[in-house]
Write an enzyme that holds these catalytic residues in place. Sequence first.
Site, short mmCIF file in Angstrom:
data_model
loop_
_atom_site.label_atom_id
_atom_site.label_comp_id
_atom_site.label_asym_id
_atom_site.label_seq_id
_atom_site.Cartn_x
_atom_site.Cartn_y
_atom_site.Cartn_z
N ARG A 1 8.19 -10.50 3.72
CA ARG A 1 7.37 -11.21 4.70
C ARG A 1 6.65 -12.35 4.03
O ARG A 1 6.47 -12.38 2.83
CB ARG A 1 6.34 -10.24 5.29
CG ARG A 1 6.94 -9.24 6.23
CD ARG A 1 5.90 -8.65 7.16
NE ARG A 1 4.65 -8.34 6.47
CZ ARG A 1 3.45 -8.46 7.03
NH1 ARG A 1 3.33 -8.88 8.27
NH2 ARG A 1 2.37 -8.14 6.35
N LYS B 1 5.46 1.62 -2.80
CA LYS B 1 6.38 0.96 -1.87
C LYS B 1 7.86 1.25 -2.19
O LYS B 1 8.35 0.91 -3.25
CB LYS B 1 6.13 -0.55 -1.86
CG LYS B 1 6.91 -1.27 -0.78
CD LYS B 1 6.31 -2.62 -0.44
CE LYS B 1 7.20 -3.38 0.52
NZ LYS B 1 6.59 -4.62 1.00
N ARG C 1 -4.93 -4.12 3.40
CA ARG C 1 -5.16 -3.49 2.09
C ARG C 1 -6.22 -2.40 2.23
O ARG C 1 -7.12 -2.52 3.05
CB ARG C 1 -5.71 -4.52 1.08
CG ARG C 1 -4.70 -5.57 0.67
CD ARG C 1 -3.79 -5.01 -0.43
NE ARG C 1 -2.82 -6.01 -0.86
CZ ARG C 1 -1.67 -6.24 -0.27
NH1 ARG C 1 -1.31 -5.56 0.79
NH2 ARG C 1 -0.84 -7.16 -0.73
#
Length: 326
Positions: free
Chosen positions: A120, A185, A320
């Site tokens: 992104r 991730k 975040r």
Amino acid sequence: MSATDLLAQLADGAFHSGEDLARQYGLSRTAIWKQVASLEKLGLEVQRVRGQGYQIEGGVDLLDESLIRASLESNAARHLAQMDIHHRIDSTNAELRRQTPTAEGATVCLAESQSAGRGRRGRAWVSPFASSIYLSTAWRFHGGAEVLEGLSLAVGVMVCDALEGLGVEGLSLKWPNDIYLHGRKLAGILVEMSGDFSGPCDVVIGIGINVQLPDSVVEAIEQPWSDLRTVASGDFSRSLLVAALLNRILPTLATYEREGFAVWRERWQALDAFAGRAVVVDNNGQRLAGEAAGVDERGALVLKTSLGLQSIHGGEVSLRLRETTA
Ligand code: ATP
Ligand code: BTN
């Protein structure tokens, strides 16, 4: 013999002598050596051992189109209009955006590696050879872009369901589009749209899942990451993972416009990595602090702030945990 033929031979992880390969294909040993060099350019490590030949240690789990097709359920197969598998491409999303979309059904683009994988907000997606899944699917929706707001969240749930079906535990989702394994991730989703936003709308859904990243690339990843190496052994195959993904995604594309995100919301919230946590939303430098309170019926993030509940819509927003921001 092409580099693809040579790779198909070396994929078994065994030694293949240059002399045998040369004889088999009616080529000189120098010609074989040149094809080995072209495999190395793709990022593959080919060992050369005198007296034994060439070997890719551990083998390569190449994507296998016939295995993928044979593993598709009928409800997915009937929506598949076209599937292409590339050795190397700039980006599977970019490739589908260059093509004219089919009016009916899904076009699927897969690659063994990407030279310009995209995340992104213009970020790069680290995409080494045969070490991850790079899967994009193009689909034409007819009712405008509004209903598609929660699509990337729904795809996140489908990716988790497919992975859980293969025995992966410890998955969670970070709004809007990240998949975590044990808090790091593992995968990302990039949904890109073009066309008439009030009518026909072409959507490309890109999914990147780390399977077994080589040490040589991981320094380029700017955040804690994970891959499937602990599960990717034994009977695991990337082709079966691709089929498991398509078995969930293709039937859903056919119903998503009618059903929207609402049917996915509960499951998304059950996987929410940040539920109840103190977070900061960054919208191009404008920061908003609050407590993450799940998502609404459209897939917007709900934030409990000092001014009450606020809905944050996707796009270019970044989320975040508050304790991890400066
Ligand atoms: P946010 O959008 O909330 O800032 P994010 O930090 O995950 O989330 P994205 O733009 O969604 O950012 O994803 C791109 C980021 O993903 C890159 O900045 C990089 O740190 C990371 N990344 C790139 N390649 C990989 C990979 N193969 N595996 C895991 N992470 C990767
Ligand atoms: C992110 O987390 O920022 C999204 C990453 C999306 C990566 C996938 S890999 C297949 C497809 N092709 C791309 O160039 N990007 C997506």
